[in-house]
Every structure is written in C-alpha cells, then in structure tokens.
Design an enzyme around this catalytic site. Structure first.
Site, PDB file in Angstrom:
ATOM      1  N   GLY A   1      -4.048   2.429   2.311  1.00 28.85           N
ATOM      2  CA  GLY A   1      -2.672   2.150   1.927  1.00 28.85           C
ATOM      3  C   GLY A   1      -1.844   3.394   1.699  1.00 28.85           C
ATOM      4  O   GLY A   1      -1.961   4.391   2.418  1.00 28.85           O
ATOM      5  N   VAL A   2      -1.018   3.339   0.657  1.00 26.56           N
ATOM      6  CA  VAL A   2      -0.118   4.448   0.374  1.00 26.56           C
ATOM      7  C   VAL A   2      -0.907   5.702  -0.054  1.00 26.56           C
ATOM      8  O   VAL A   2      -0.514   6.829   0.248  1.00 26.56           O
ATOM      9  CB  VAL A   2       0.962   4.006  -0.656  1.00 26.56           C
ATOM     10  CG1 VAL A   2       0.405   3.856  -2.036  1.00 26.56           C
ATOM     11  CG2 VAL A   2       2.134   4.957  -0.655  1.00 26.56           C
ATOM     12  N   ASP A   3      -2.040   5.496  -0.703  1.00 27.90           N
ATOM     13  CA  ASP A   3      -2.927   6.593  -1.126  1.00 27.90           C
ATOM     14  C   ASP A   3      -3.393   7.381   0.108  1.00 27.90           C
ATOM     15  O   ASP A   3      -3.274   8.622   0.160  1.00 27.90           O
ATOM     16  CB  ASP A   3      -4.126   5.966  -1.868  1.00 27.90           C
ATOM     17  CG  ASP A   3      -4.935   6.968  -2.663  1.00 27.90           C
ATOM     18  OD1 ASP A   3      -4.522   8.141  -2.753  1.00 27.90           O
ATOM     19  OD2 ASP A   3      -5.987   6.572  -3.208  1.00 27.90           O
TER      20      ASP A   3
ATOM     21  N   ILE B   1       7.059   6.464   2.038  1.00 26.06           N
ATOM     22  CA  ILE B   1       7.228   7.307   0.848  1.00 26.06           C
ATOM     23  C   ILE B   1       6.921   8.778   1.148  1.00 26.06           C
ATOM     24  O   ILE B   1       7.518   9.671   0.533  1.00 26.06           O
ATOM     25  CB  ILE B   1       6.379   6.774  -0.331  1.00 26.06           C
ATOM     26  CG1 ILE B   1       6.904   7.337  -1.656  1.00 26.06           C
ATOM     27  CG2 ILE B   1       4.912   7.065  -0.133  1.00 26.06           C
ATOM     28  CD1 ILE B   1       6.332   6.656  -2.881  1.00 26.06           C
TER      29      ILE B   1
ATOM     30  N   TYR C   1      -4.425  -4.429  -4.173  1.00 24.45           N
ATOM     31  CA  TYR C   1      -4.689  -4.913  -5.532  1.00 24.45           C
ATOM     32  C   TYR C   1      -4.047  -6.268  -5.830  1.00 24.45           C
ATOM     33  O   TYR C   1      -4.267  -6.829  -6.911  1.00 24.45           O
ATOM     34  CB  TYR C   1      -4.268  -3.857  -6.565  1.00 24.45           C
ATOM     35  CG  TYR C   1      -5.262  -2.707  -6.703  1.00 24.45           C
ATOM     36  CD1 TYR C   1      -6.432  -2.663  -5.942  1.00 24.45           C
ATOM     37  CD2 TYR C   1      -5.041  -1.663  -7.606  1.00 24.45           C
ATOM     38  CE1 TYR C   1      -7.335  -1.614  -6.062  1.00 24.45           C
ATOM     39  CE2 TYR C   1      -5.955  -0.619  -7.741  1.00 24.45           C
ATOM     40  CZ  TYR C   1      -7.098  -0.595  -6.962  1.00 24.45           C
ATOM     41  OH  TYR C   1      -8.002   0.436  -7.099  1.00 24.45           O
TER      42      TYR C   1
ATOM     43  N   SER D   1       0.222  -1.623  -6.966  1.00 19.89           N
ATOM     44  CA  SER D   1      -0.625  -2.824  -7.046  1.00 19.89           C
ATOM     45  C   SER D   1      -0.221  -3.952  -6.097  1.00 19.89           C
ATOM     46  O   SER D   1      -0.844  -5.016  -6.122  1.00 19.89           O
ATOM     47  CB  SER D   1      -0.685  -3.394  -8.479  1.00 19.89           C
ATOM     48  OG  SER D   1      -1.526  -2.610  -9.295  1.00 19.89           O
TER      49      SER D   1
HETATM   50  N1  AR6 Z   1       5.076   4.279   2.018  1.00 15.77           N
HETATM   51  C1  AR6 Z   1       5.466   3.333   1.137  1.00 15.77           C
HETATM   52  N2  AR6 Z   1       4.724   2.251   0.833  1.00 15.77           N
HETATM   53  C2  AR6 Z   1       3.536   2.116   1.457  1.00 15.77           C
HETATM   54  C3  AR6 Z   1       3.034   3.062   2.388  1.00 15.77           C
HETATM   55  C4  AR6 Z   1       3.863   4.199   2.659  1.00 15.77           C
HETATM   56  N3  AR6 Z   1       3.496   5.147   3.535  1.00 15.77           N
HETATM   57  N4  AR6 Z   1       1.812   2.624   2.814  1.00 15.77           N
HETATM   58  C5  AR6 Z   1       1.560   1.451   2.191  1.00 15.77           C
HETATM   59  N5  AR6 Z   1       2.606   1.139   1.375  1.00 15.77           N
HETATM   60  P1  AR6 Z   1      -1.624  -0.208  -1.644  1.00 15.77           P
HETATM   61  P2  AR6 Z   1      -2.433  -0.934  -4.400  1.00 15.77           P
HETATM   62  C6  AR6 Z   1       2.793  -0.011   0.479  1.00 15.77           C
HETATM   63  O1  AR6 Z   1      -2.646  -1.122  -1.081  1.00 15.77           O
HETATM   64  O2  AR6 Z   1      -2.181  -2.371  -4.149  1.00 15.77           O
HETATM   65  C7  AR6 Z   1      -5.787   2.252  -2.050  1.00 15.77           C
HETATM   66  O3  AR6 Z   1      -6.907   2.188  -1.214  1.00 15.77           O
HETATM   67  C8  AR6 Z   1       2.019  -1.284   0.735  1.00 15.77           C
HETATM   68  O4  AR6 Z   1       2.652  -2.032   1.771  1.00 15.77           O
HETATM   69  O5  AR6 Z   1      -1.464   1.137  -1.045  1.00 15.77           O
HETATM   70  O6  AR6 Z   1      -1.954  -0.322  -5.676  1.00 15.77           O
HETATM   71  C9  AR6 Z   1      -6.069   2.999  -3.349  1.00 15.77           C
HETATM   72  O7  AR6 Z   1      -6.989   4.037  -3.174  1.00 15.77           O
HETATM   73  C10 AR6 Z   1       2.136  -1.971  -0.616  1.00 15.77           C
HETATM   74  O8  AR6 Z   1       3.380  -2.658  -0.723  1.00 15.77           O
HETATM   75  O9  AR6 Z   1      -1.860   0.050  -3.241  1.00 15.77           O
HETATM   76  C11 AR6 Z   1      -6.600   1.913  -4.226  1.00 15.77           C
HETATM   77  O10 AR6 Z   1      -7.971   1.713  -4.029  1.00 15.77           O
HETATM   78  C12 AR6 Z   1       2.155  -0.807  -1.612  1.00 15.77           C
HETATM   79  O11 AR6 Z   1       2.393   0.371  -0.832  1.00 15.77           O
HETATM   80  C13 AR6 Z   1      -5.842   0.690  -3.806  1.00 15.77           C
HETATM   81  O12 AR6 Z   1      -5.456   0.936  -2.442  1.00 15.77           O
HETATM   82  C14 AR6 Z   1       0.873  -0.638  -2.399  1.00 15.77           C
HETATM   83  O13 AR6 Z   1      -0.231  -0.979  -1.584  1.00 15.77           O
HETATM   84  C15 AR6 Z   1      -4.580   0.507  -4.615  1.00 15.77           C
HETATM   85  O14 AR6 Z   1      -3.998  -0.725  -4.270  1.00 15.77           O
END
Ligand code: AR6
Length: 178
Positions: free
Chosen positions: A38-40, A17, A127, A123
């Site tokens: 993760g994405v954050d 993203i 999550y 999520s």
């Molecule tokens: N581009 C697109 N998607 C991604 C990327 C990227 N660069 N990196 C990961 N994903 P998550 P949540 C996907 O865990 O479940 C964080 O620590 C990943 O494969 O990022 O909402 C926050 O601070 C998955 O499909 O978010 C919160 O504490 C999706 O993004 C917590 O995680 C969401 O995974 C939020 O958890």
C-alpha cells in the site's frame, strides 16, 4: 480548501502522496516499521533505502503512536510513520486508536517544526476501516488540533481514488460546516 483562524488550512486532493510538495508525509505503517504494501510500500520505494535504515533504529511503533524519519529521496524532508488500528468490529478501541494516529502525527510534526503535511487515509486499505467512519474521525481530530495550535499551516489529505476522495471531501465539509 478550508481555513481555520485565517492561517491554518485543510484540503483534500486525489493523488499519490509520494509526489506531494510538503514538509512531511505521513505513512500508514505497521508496528514493525520495516515496510509493507500500500502507501507504506509506495513511500519506501519513492524515498529509497535511507528511510528503512532509519526505521530499523526506531524499534517499531505501537498502534496509535507516530515516529519520524527523514524523507530520503522524497521532496518532503520528513516521513512521520504512524500505525493505524486493524478494524475488527469498532468495539476494540479502533476509533480512539485511529484518532490517536492523527493527533500523535501532528504532535510529532510540531516537535520537528514541520508546518505543512500530507496524510493518507490511515487504516482504510488493508486494515479495513469503514471509510465514512474513518474520514469523520480523521477530519474531526485534525480540525480540533488546528483550532488549538497555530504551528501547522497546512494539512492535506491525499486520497488514492475518486471514491475515497469524495468521502473525505464530504467529511471535511461536514466537520467544518464549510
Ligand atoms: N498515495 C496515497 N494513498 C495511497 C497510496 C499512495 N501512493 N497507495 C495506497 N494508498 P494501506 P492501512 C491508499 O493499505 O490500511 C501496509 O502494508 C489506499 O488506497 O496502505 O493503514 C502497511 O505496512 C488506502 O486508501 O494502509 C501495513 O501493514 C490508504 O492509502 C498496512 O498496509 C491506506 O491503505 C496498513 O494498512
């Protein structure tokens, strides 16, 4: 790509993203808005410290709500930070809260004259939201919004791997009938 009313389009792509050339990226954050994995983590790394600095002034964000900062060093001018629900058993309001993340992100986008935006699978990582259910909610909410509002021109779902991409692609076909 599926278009609604001729000029509001939705698509799913597999990728990172942070590389998207859109007006705004949506971040799957936590209630502190102070970063995470993760994405954050990826968005804060790519965007640089300006995003975190702006986040500190926002006083966190409730689950299901969304707040905006600029995009720092990203191509995208803005980041819309939303907080998805932690999935427990699906009976703790998770579907409504997840739908609210998409709706509030789109509302904040419209308020800021954003026309193109990219969502991750909110999520669906740490999550723990079941993928098929999350994809259905995401697509339904975005299609409903685009039907009711002409302000957003493009909603792109950016999915990190092939499995998640396939699930969102199927949900897009199912929800739009295209
Ligand atoms: N581009 C697109 N998607 C991604 C990327 C990227 N660069 N990196 C990961 N994903 P998550 P949540 C996907 O865990 O479940 C964080 O620590 C990943 O494969 O990022 O909402 C926050 O601070 C998955 O499909 O978010 C919160 O504490 C999706 O993004 C917590 O995680 C969401 O995974 C939020 O958890």
């Amino acid at each position: 790509m599926v278009c609604i009313g001729g000029n509001r389009c939705m698509e799913t792509v597999q990728g990172d993203i942070t590389l998207q050339k859109v007006d705004a990226l949506v971040n799957a954050a936590n209630t502190s808005l102070l970063g995470g994995g993760g994405v954050d983590g990826a968005i804060h790394r790519a965007g640089g410290p300006a995003i975190l600095e702006e986040c500190r002034a926002l006083n966190g964000c409730e689950t299901g709500d969304a707040k905006i900062t600029t995009g720092g060093n990203l191509f995208a001018s803005y980041v819309i930070h939303t907080v998805g629900p932690v999935y427990e058993d699906g009976k703790q309001g998770e579907p409504e809260l997840l739908a609210s993340c998409y709706r509030r992100s789109l509302e904040v986008a419209v308020e800021n004259h954003i026309q193109t935006l990219a969502f991750p699978a909110i999520s669906c990582g740490v999550y723990g939201y079941p993928l098929e259910e999350a994809a259905q909610i995401a697509l339904e909410e975005c299609v409903a919004f685009l039907k009711a509002s002409t302000a957003i021109r493009l909603v792109r779902f950016v999915l990190f791997n092939e499995t998640i991409h396939r699930v969102f692609q199927n949900a897009l076909s199912q929800v739009t009938g295209c």
